[in-house]
Scaffold this active site. Structure first.
Site, mmCIF file in Angstrom:
data_model
loop_
_atom_site.group_PDB
_atom_site.id
_atom_site.type_symbol
_atom_site.label_atom_id
_atom_site.label_comp_id
_atom_site.label_asym_id
_atom_site.label_seq_id
_atom_site.Cartn_x
_atom_site.Cartn_y
_atom_site.Cartn_z
ATOM 1 N N PHE A 11 -8.238 -4.338 -6.633
ATOM 2 C CA PHE A 11 -8.580 -2.928 -6.894
ATOM 3 C C PHE A 11 -8.576 -2.593 -8.384
ATOM 4 C CE2 PHE A 11 -6.883 -3.149 -2.612
ATOM 5 C CZ PHE A 11 -7.828 -2.433 -1.885
ATOM 6 N N ARG A 58 -23.582 -3.786 -15.415
ATOM 7 C CA ARG A 58 -24.115 -3.837 -14.052
ATOM 8 C C ARG A 58 -24.240 -2.417 -13.477
ATOM 9 N NH1 ARG A 58 -20.300 -8.712 -11.811
ATOM 10 N NH2 ARG A 58 -18.824 -7.752 -13.234
ATOM 11 N N CYS A 77 -19.086 -2.551 -8.894
ATOM 12 C CA CYS A 77 -18.423 -2.394 -7.590
ATOM 13 C C CYS A 77 -18.973 -1.270 -6.718
ATOM 14 C CB CYS A 77 -16.927 -2.208 -7.801
ATOM 15 S SG CYS A 77 -16.148 -3.700 -8.431
#
Ligand code: NAD
Length: 453
Positions: A155, A333, A266
């Site tokens: 996480f 990203r 993510c």
């Protein structure tokens, strides 16, 4: 305890360095030979605060080593942590080929009991798939060696990765094996706080927990962005709305900063993957899909405002501060800046880009069309018609407004992260447009020109 980390990227390298720093023997493995050669020379492939010194120190004292050999990595450790990428495919499903490859290597080379820890974000059922692949490899070898597969999702937040690894809010350990749970508990107690919350569960539940967490955070961002868009029309200040909401402990203060949408390696990928996995099981994630759609629109909201305010973008000079998806990282990203830059390029604008850490990475993501990268944030502003702020680096928050005003041809700031105060900027003569406040009306002549863009 000996640990091998397979996949030496943002997650693997940071975890490897943190474990080594606690005196645990760590071997980091990657198939990227250049990356491994560079790491051996102390060249770190990513920007992550504090990581370079941690890697260099622990490599020098021998606690952290690097290899490209899968065999060496599997045979070295009693716990093998897989942190390879699970990038999105065009249909939103995660590409599991790297995960499958690691499972194969594990099955090929284990020689005694080992734990295979899946730290990559993987869809529900992947733990079972890894177990199957490992068992098949073992039976090809005619071996019957005990192993356990654990789902232990990560996480960490890029930019805060070292802190998050040492002081996680919680650790999820998904396994059916008590032996594996005990060993991982010992590892984590050594790594960080003794009294960290650990949720012990089964593999599938752990896998779902990771996606559910990221989908919840993405939804929270899209939710506050919708409230921000409404504030712009109706009046009201989304920052105060968020403060008022966040003080309610049931809601919480975090992830209520309105902006230009979420990006990164993510949230977009994991939201898409969960929706895709839902479909495979015949389930339609309506709320999560809406959060995804809202985010796509939000990413272009600043560009829309820019067009409304300065008219056709052809030959205009537009500065961009912040390229990576957030501050304190060079990760490009799914960065919201990418869509904005594409839009500016399509409209024929000249772009002057600056990012404190991501300029080099950005160049492999952005078409080299009408874009100049600057090494000085003020230099990027010279003679520009507008400045777009895409990420909230501290250097931007504390920028010298007077210098900015002097450098820009037309002092128009579109603040995609709400880092400035409207009153201060407007009193200096800036046109200030941000997210979630009533913004100045575009000048009529420019609105009509807008059709040409
Ligand atoms: P990354 O792309 O930075 O790193 C992955 C690394 O794995 C690369 O260096 C690649 O060369 C290597 N690799 C690929 N196949 C390999 C193989 N067969 N053997 C050895 N190495 C191999 O990815 P990342 O950002 O570190 O993410 C890794 C996983 O962790 C993903 O599933 C991601 O969703 C998850 N995750 C990422 C973050 C984050 O903030 N980056 C946070 C939590 C979870």
């Amino acid at each position: 305890m000996k640990i091998s980390i397979i996949g030496t990227g943002y997650v693997g390298l940071t975890i490897g360095a943190c474990l080594a720093d606690k005196g645990i023997e760590v071997l980091c493995m990657d198939i990227d030979e250049t990356k491994i050669e560079n790491l051996k020379k102390g060249i770190i492939p990513i920007y992550e605060p504090g990581l370079e010194s941690l890697v260099v120190k622990n490599f020098a004292n021998g606690g952290l080593r690097f290899t490209t050999s899968g065999k060496e990595a599997i045979q070295f450790a009693n716990i093998v942590i897989s942190a390879v990428g699970t990038p999105p495919r065009a249909d939103g499903s995660p590409n599991l080929s790297f995960v499958k490859e690691v499972s194969k290597t594990f099955g090929k080379y284990i020689d005694d009991y080992k734990i295979y820890v899946n730290k990559s974000t993987v869809p529900v059922g992947t733990g079972g798939l890894c177990t199957k692949i490992i068992s098949e490899e073992l039976s090809k070898r005619g071996k019957n060696i005990e192993f356990d597969v654990v789902s232990n999702p990560e996480f960490l937040r890029e930019g805060n990765a070292i802190h998050d690894i040492k002081y996680p809010d919680r650790i999820i350990i998904g396994s059916s094996s008590q032996k594996a749970k005990d060993l991982l508990t010992t590892l984590y107690k050594r790594l960080g706080e003794e009294n960290v919350d650990i949720v012990y569960t089964d593999v599938k539940t752990a896998e779902i927990t990771k996606y559910a967490s990221n989908a919840m955070l993405a939804t929270k961002i899209s939710f506050i962005n919708e409230i921000a868009n409404f504030c712009e029309l109706a009046g009201g200040d989304v920052r105060a709305v968020a403060k008022g909401m966040g003080l309610d402990k049931r809601i919480g203060k975090q992830f209520l900063n309105a902006g230009v949408g979420y990006g990164g390696s993510c949230f977009p990928k994991d939201v898409a993957a969960l929706i895709h996995t839902g479909k495979e099981y015949g389930y339609n994630f309506e709320v999560i899909k809406a959060a995804q759609d809202a985010n796509e629109k939000q990413k272009t909201s600043l560009l829309k405002k820019l067009k409304e305010h300065i008219g056709p973008l052809q030959n205009k000079h537009v500065a961009i501060w912040g390229l990576a998806f957030k501050p304190e990282t060079d990760d490009m990203r799914e960065a919201p800046s990418l869509k904005t830059i594409q839009g500016l390029q399509a409209a024929g604008a000249n772009i002057h880009a600056f990012d404190p850490a991501a300029t080099e990475t950005a160049q492999s993501y952005i078409e080299p069309l009408n874009i100049k990268y600057h090494t000085d944030m003020y230099e990027a502003l010279k003679d520009t018609d507008a400045l777009l702020i895409m990420t909230e680096w501290n250097a931007f928050r504390t920028a010298n407004l007077k210098t900015m005003l002097e450098l820009m041809k037309s002092p128009t700031i579109l603040d995609g992260r709400n880092i400035y105060e409207r009153s201060a900027l407007e009193s200096m003569g800036f046109t200030y447009i941000c997210i979630g406040q009533k913004n100045p009306e575009p000048k009529p002549s420019k609105v009509s020109q807008n059709i040409l863009v």
